[in-house]
Scaffold this motif. Structure first.
Motif, PDB file in Angstrom:
ATOM      1  N   LEU A  26      64.470 -41.961 -57.798  1.00 31.37           N
ATOM      2  CA  LEU A  26      64.081 -42.663 -56.575  1.00 31.37           C
ATOM      3  C   LEU A  26      65.286 -42.907 -55.665  1.00 31.37           C
ATOM      4  O   LEU A  26      65.126 -43.173 -54.479  1.00 31.37           O
ATOM      5  CB  LEU A  26      63.415 -43.997 -56.918  1.00 31.37           C
ATOM      6  CG  LEU A  26      62.135 -43.924 -57.754  1.00 31.37           C
ATOM      7  CD1 LEU A  26      61.637 -45.325 -58.068  1.00 31.37           C
ATOM      8  CD2 LEU A  26      61.054 -43.127 -57.028  1.00 31.37           C
ATOM      9  N   PHE A  27      66.492 -42.812 -56.241  1.00 32.42           N
ATOM     10  CA  PHE A  27      67.716 -43.089 -55.481  1.00 32.42           C
ATOM     11  C   PHE A  27      68.491 -41.811 -55.154  1.00 32.42           C
ATOM     12  O   PHE A  27      69.675 -41.870 -54.844  1.00 32.42           O
ATOM     13  CB  PHE A  27      68.608 -44.053 -56.271  1.00 32.42           C
ATOM     14  CG  PHE A  27      67.969 -45.379 -56.532  1.00 32.42           C
ATOM     15  CD1 PHE A  27      68.015 -46.397 -55.599  1.00 32.42           C
ATOM     16  CD2 PHE A  27      67.281 -45.612 -57.721  1.00 32.42           C
ATOM     17  CE1 PHE A  27      67.418 -47.628 -55.840  1.00 32.42           C
ATOM     18  CE2 PHE A  27      66.675 -46.836 -57.985  1.00 32.42           C
ATOM     19  CZ  PHE A  27      66.746 -47.850 -57.034  1.00 32.42           C
ATOM     20  N   ARG A  28      67.821 -40.684 -55.201  1.00 36.67           N
ATOM     21  CA  ARG A  28      68.536 -39.423 -55.011  1.00 36.67           C
ATOM     22  C   ARG A  28      69.076 -39.267 -53.598  1.00 36.67           C
ATOM     23  O   ARG A  28      70.008 -38.481 -53.369  1.00 36.67           O
ATOM     24  CB  ARG A  28      67.622 -38.242 -55.353  1.00 36.67           C
ATOM     25  CG  ARG A  28      66.378 -38.115 -54.469  1.00 36.67           C
ATOM     26  CD  ARG A  28      65.425 -37.068 -55.014  1.00 36.67           C
ATOM     27  NE  ARG A  28      64.198 -37.013 -54.214  1.00 36.67           N
ATOM     28  CZ  ARG A  28      63.098 -36.366 -54.603  1.00 36.67           C
ATOM     29  NH1 ARG A  28      63.093 -35.732 -55.763  1.00 36.67           N
ATOM     30  NH2 ARG A  28      62.016 -36.362 -53.850  1.00 36.67           N
ATOM     31  N   ASP A  29      68.510 -39.979 -52.606  1.00 41.82           N
ATOM     32  CA  ASP A  29      69.017 -39.886 -51.233  1.00 41.82           C
ATOM     33  C   ASP A  29      70.311 -40.672 -51.046  1.00 41.82           C
ATOM     34  O   ASP A  29      70.993 -40.518 -50.026  1.00 41.82           O
ATOM     35  CB  ASP A  29      67.964 -40.388 -50.234  1.00 41.82           C
ATOM     36  CG  ASP A  29      66.790 -39.420 -50.120  1.00 41.82           C
ATOM     37  OD1 ASP A  29      67.004 -38.216 -50.338  1.00 41.82           O
ATOM     38  OD2 ASP A  29      65.667 -39.868 -49.814  1.00 41.82           O
ATOM     39  N   VAL A  30      70.648 -41.534 -51.992  1.00 42.40           N
ATOM     40  CA  VAL A  30      71.915 -42.265 -51.929  1.00 42.40           C
ATOM     41  C   VAL A  30      73.014 -41.317 -52.399  1.00 42.40           C
ATOM     42  O   VAL A  30      72.917 -40.739 -53.481  1.00 42.40           O
ATOM     43  CB  VAL A  30      71.877 -43.509 -52.832  1.00 42.40           C
ATOM     44  CG1 VAL A  30      73.227 -44.216 -52.807  1.00 42.40           C
ATOM     45  CG2 VAL A  30      70.758 -44.449 -52.405  1.00 42.40           C
ATOM     46  N   PRO A  31      74.067 -41.122 -51.595  1.00 43.28           N
ATOM     47  CA  PRO A  31      75.137 -40.205 -52.011  1.00 43.28           C
ATOM     48  C   PRO A  31      75.663 -40.547 -53.401  1.00 43.28           C
ATOM     49  O   PRO A  31      75.824 -41.732 -53.738  1.00 43.28           O
ATOM     50  CB  PRO A  31      76.211 -40.413 -50.932  1.00 43.28           C
ATOM     51  CG  PRO A  31      75.463 -40.915 -49.747  1.00 43.28           C
ATOM     52  CD  PRO A  31      74.334 -41.734 -50.288  1.00 43.28           C
ATOM     53  N   GLU A  32      75.940 -39.527 -54.188  1.00 46.91           N
ATOM     54  CA  GLU A  32      76.364 -39.753 -55.570  1.00 46.91           C
ATOM     55  C   GLU A  32      77.630 -40.608 -55.639  1.00 46.91           C
ATOM     56  O   GLU A  32      77.794 -41.427 -56.544  1.00 46.91           O
ATOM     57  CB  GLU A  32      76.599 -38.403 -56.251  1.00 46.91           C
ATOM     58  CG  GLU A  32      76.831 -38.522 -57.749  1.00 46.91           C
ATOM     59  CD  GLU A  32      76.843 -37.177 -58.443  1.00 46.91           C
ATOM     60  OE1 GLU A  32      77.185 -37.152 -59.641  1.00 46.91           O
ATOM     61  OE2 GLU A  32      76.529 -36.159 -57.796  1.00 46.91           O
ATOM     62  N   ALA A  33      78.519 -40.425 -54.638  1.00 48.74           N
ATOM     63  CA  ALA A  33      79.770 -41.191 -54.638  1.00 48.74           C
ATOM     64  C   ALA A  33      79.521 -42.684 -54.449  1.00 48.74           C
ATOM     65  O   ALA A  33      80.372 -43.511 -54.792  1.00 48.74           O
ATOM     66  CB  ALA A  33      80.689 -40.669 -53.539  1.00 48.74           C
ATOM     67  N   ALA A  34      78.357 -43.037 -53.900  1.00 47.35           N
ATOM     68  CA  ALA A  34      78.052 -44.443 -53.641  1.00 47.35           C
ATOM     69  C   ALA A  34      77.272 -45.089 -54.778  1.00 47.35           C
ATOM     70  O   ALA A  34      76.982 -46.291 -54.729  1.00 47.35           O
ATOM     71  CB  ALA A  34      77.258 -44.567 -52.336  1.00 47.35           C
ATOM     72  N   ARG A  35      76.905 -44.311 -55.787  1.00 47.29           N
ATOM     73  CA  ARG A  35      76.132 -44.849 -56.909  1.00 47.29           C
ATOM     74  C   ARG A  35      77.053 -45.319 -58.037  1.00 47.29           C
ATOM     75  O   ARG A  35      78.109 -44.744 -58.265  1.00 47.29           O
ATOM     76  CB  ARG A  35      75.184 -43.788 -57.470  1.00 47.29           C
ATOM     77  CG  ARG A  35      74.191 -43.227 -56.469  1.00 47.29           C
ATOM     78  CD  ARG A  35      73.294 -42.222 -57.164  1.00 47.29           C
ATOM     79  NE  ARG A  35      72.915 -41.150 -56.254  1.00 47.29           N
ATOM     80  CZ  ARG A  35      72.446 -39.981 -56.644  1.00 47.29           C
ATOM     81  NH1 ARG A  35      72.331 -39.718 -57.940  1.00 47.29           N
ATOM     82  NH2 ARG A  35      72.124 -39.065 -55.762  1.00 47.29           N
ATOM     83  N   LEU A  36      76.623 -46.348 -58.725  1.00 50.37           N
ATOM     84  CA  LEU A  36      77.350 -46.823 -59.899  1.00 50.37           C
ATOM     85  C   LEU A  36      76.849 -46.078 -61.129  1.00 50.37           C
ATOM     86  O   LEU A  36      75.644 -45.950 -61.340  1.00 50.37           O
ATOM     87  CB  LEU A  36      77.142 -48.323 -60.093  1.00 50.37           C
ATOM     88  CG  LEU A  36      77.838 -49.251 -59.087  1.00 50.37           C
ATOM     89  CD1 LEU A  36      77.433 -50.691 -59.366  1.00 50.37           C
ATOM     90  CD2 LEU A  36      79.343 -49.112 -59.199  1.00 50.37           C
TER      91      LEU A  36
END
Length: 456
Positions: A26-36
């Motif tokens: 569900l969070f795939r639109d959030v850039p990977e660099a911004a994910r924890l």
């Protein structure tokens, strides 16, 4: 209200329905660099309440408070004196806890305040009408562009290079979802505003032209000339005002040809508050009222002929069919609007003019003193309470060194426009009524020492 957590079976059913294999998807639109990918490094998994309070207190102590140092910051958020009466009145229970005035029979006080607020904003902006406020200046700017597209049935907006870059970023971000074309002109470190470039960018596909007044470098654009060019192409002129106190001296944009005037109301009644919440202002010509976002409070009479107030217009998607809604703005910044209105009522028209004159006088004193320092020059001599100085080196370094001396010495253009190297020597400084002559002298001494130290 009880919290009822979902079971694993509930989650699996929901994921299956939306076509996702996992919650992470569900969070795939959030850039990977911004994910924890795990717990935050260095942050303990738990601590006692007293330990947390002590740690947060130490962090807070690192801040240099606006009221405890010479303060010359602006760039869209301004430090003005807010009378104690404002805070006292907005904390009354009937205001502080009030919600959307759906039932006019029990919300006459709130509705009347919003009606008076609208009147004050419309008079200040020189527009026929104003709505009951919006979230902040940047989102009000985007809503104005959307409105212009509906009115003109065209989809290209021209943004002046003098528009606050944060406003421009909001516009470009939102336009990704509407496919509006956004033409952003490049700002220049010049004494002249980019009026000619703005006019040259207007064509028959243009829905709106967005100009800030005064602009991000403190300069005053020629709104009448831009309005004439915009109207010749059947486009609307949208004027952005980030410092409403300036309108105590400058001519109202609506009197100079603006079709829509939006802005940030923080300067009146609302403190800096670490960046929010703030207050969006929105005014326009009466013929566009049906396309105006947000809501409008109106005056009427009841069955007995007594004066009363109601929500006259509320065209948000909660109230009408979504495809007919002019906005998804679900509320107005009611408490901030109340603070604005109280401050305006305390000032009155003459008081606002006097406040603006004091601001301009302080800035003139600041400019006169700082331009005596070798290597410091003034970009433009047309300004209100905010001006751009040109320094002999990168202003970002100068600002940091001044902060080390306990002086909040303006906003560097390099911070606002990091990609544009030709602007990096520009320093945006502001002087309001809260600035004293002693503050100016301390700033001048600090700036001279910083520049002399570099020269040495």
């Amino acid at each position: 209200m009880r919290y009822l957590p979902l079971t694993p079976a509930d989650r699996s059913s929901m994921l299956e329905t939306v076509g996702a294999s996992s919650v992470d998807e569900l969070f795939r639109d959030v850039p990977e660099a911004a994910r924890l990918s795990g717990p935050i490094a260095g942050l303990p998994m738990h601590a006692s309440e007293m330990a947390v309070e002590r740690h947060l207190g130490k962090l807070a102590a690192k801040n240099l408070d606006a009221g405890s140092a010479p303060f010359f910051l602006g760039a869209g958020a301004y430090r003005h004196h807010v009378p104690a009466s404002v805070d006292h009145l907005i904390q009354r229970g009937e205001f502080l806890t009030a919600y959307t005035p759906y039932q006019p029979e029990i919300a006459q006080g709130t509705l009347q305040v919003l009606f008076e607020f609208q009147t004050q904003v419309a008079r200040m902006f020189g527009t026929d009408i104003a709505n009951a406020s919006m979230y902040d200046g940047s989102t009000a700017c985007w809503e104005a562009i959307l409105m212009a597209a509906r009115v003109t049935r065209k989809g290209k907006a021209v943004l002046s290079g003098g528009l606050h870059p944060h406003y421009g970023e909001v516009v470009r971000t939102m336009a990704k979802f509407t496919r509006d074309e956004i033409v952003s002109l490049t700002p220049e470190l010049s004494a002249q505003t980019d009026d000619a470039a703005v006019i040259a960018a207007i064509d028959e596909t243009t829905s709106s032209v967005v100009v800030q007044y005064p602009d991000i470098m403190g300069r005053i654009p020629d709104l009448e000339a831009i309005a004439e060019a915009a109207h010749a192409a059947k486009a609307l002129l949208i004027v952005v005002v980030t410092e409403p106190v300036a309108l105590g001296l400058l001519e109202a944009p609506g009197h100079l040809g603006a079709d829509v005037v939006v802005g940030e109301g923080q300067s009146l009644g609302v403190g800096l508050q670490f960046g929010g919440p703030y207050l969006g202002l929105f005014g326009c010509r009466e013929k566009f009222v049906r396309q105006m976002p947000g809501r409008l409070c109106g005056e009427t009479v009841d069955a007995e002929g007594k004066r009363g107030f109601v929500l006259t217009l509320s065209t948000r998607e909660q109230h009408i069919r979504r495809e007919k809604a002019t906005s998804n703005i679900c509320t107005n910044s009611g408490l901030c609007a109340l603070a604005f209105s109280i401050h305006m009522s305390l000032l009155g028209g003459e008081g606002l003019e006097q406040l603006a004159a004091i601001n301009h006088d302080r800035t003139q004193a600041l400019v006169e003193r700082l331009t005596q320092i070798p290597g410091v020059s003034l970009l433009s001599d047309a300004y209100f309470n905010e001006v751009t100085l040109v320094l002999p080196r990168d202003a970002r370094e100068v600002v940091r060194e001044l902060a080390d001396k306990g002086i909040l010495g303006g906003v560097s253009l390099g911070r606002l426009f990091p990609e544009q190297v030709d602007l990096h020597n520009g320093l945006l400084v502001t002087a309001t009524e809260t600035v004293t002559l002693e503050d100016i002298e301390e700033f001048a001494a600090g700036l001279a020492a910083v520049l002399e130290g570099e020269a040495a």
